[in-house]
Design a protein around this motif. Sequence first.
Motif, short mmCIF file in Angstrom:
data_model
loop_
_atom_site.label_atom_id
_atom_site.label_comp_id
_atom_site.label_asym_id
_atom_site.label_seq_id
_atom_site.Cartn_x
_atom_site.Cartn_y
_atom_site.Cartn_z
N ASP A 88 0.72 -0.94 0.20
CA ASP A 88 0.16 -0.08 0.16
C ASP A 88 0.54 1.40 0.13
N THR A 89 2.13 1.22 0.27
CA THR A 89 3.39 2.46 0.01
C THR A 89 2.67 2.70 -1.38
N ALA A 90 2.64 4.05 -1.17
CA ALA A 90 3.11 4.77 -2.25
C ALA A 90 2.55 6.87 -1.76
N VAL A 91 2.39 7.81 -2.89
CA VAL A 91 1.51 8.96 -2.71
C VAL A 91 0.11 8.85 -3.06
N TYR A 92 -0.26 9.04 -1.70
CA TYR A 92 -2.31 9.14 -2.38
C TYR A 92 -2.09 10.83 -2.72
N TYR A 93 -3.20 10.77 -3.46
CA TYR A 93 -3.85 12.14 -4.69
C TYR A 93 -5.59 11.63 -3.78
N CYS A 94 -6.02 12.70 -3.77
CA CYS A 94 -7.33 13.21 -3.65
C CYS A 94 -7.26 13.91 -5.29
N TRP A 109 -6.78 18.27 -8.41
CA TRP A 109 -6.26 17.16 -7.33
C TRP A 109 -5.84 17.91 -6.33
N GLY A 110 -5.88 16.91 -5.26
CA GLY A 110 -4.67 17.46 -4.41
C GLY A 110 -3.25 16.87 -4.20
N GLN A 111 -2.79 17.59 -3.27
CA GLN A 111 -0.85 17.72 -3.56
C GLN A 111 -0.46 16.39 -3.15
N GLY A 112 -0.91 15.33 -3.26
CA GLY A 112 -0.07 14.13 -2.67
C GLY A 112 0.06 14.34 -1.23
#
Length: 119
Positions: A88-94, A109-112
């Motif tokens: 699940d390791t990652a940069v998450y974006y909304c 988009w959010g900034q991550g």
Amino acid sequence: VQLQASGGGLVQAGGSLRLSCAASGSIFSVHAMGWYRQAPGKQRELVATITRGGTTAYTDSVKERFTISRDNAKNTVYLQMNSLKPEDTAVYYCKLQVITTTYSIRDYWGQGTQVTVSS
């Protein structure tokens, strides 16, 4: 319109994190909301979505572990992540589908926010 994501961090496998993404600015309403993630060397992938009415959808790898929710009054989307795994390791974006006060519709988009799960 600005999006502010928060809640990422470092957690051990099996742990939990809760991500938040709040929208502010010239917003009339927010329709679909979603979370995406991008791991190093991989393409960005859809994790979960939620409609304004609350209908949710998840990618198979996170079903039964992640829960997406929203607060329409706060223009905020959440992602509760339980039983986290190293993959699940990652940069998450909304991403939010916003109708502005001038009645234009577009995605923002959010900034991550970085999520790192250690084994």
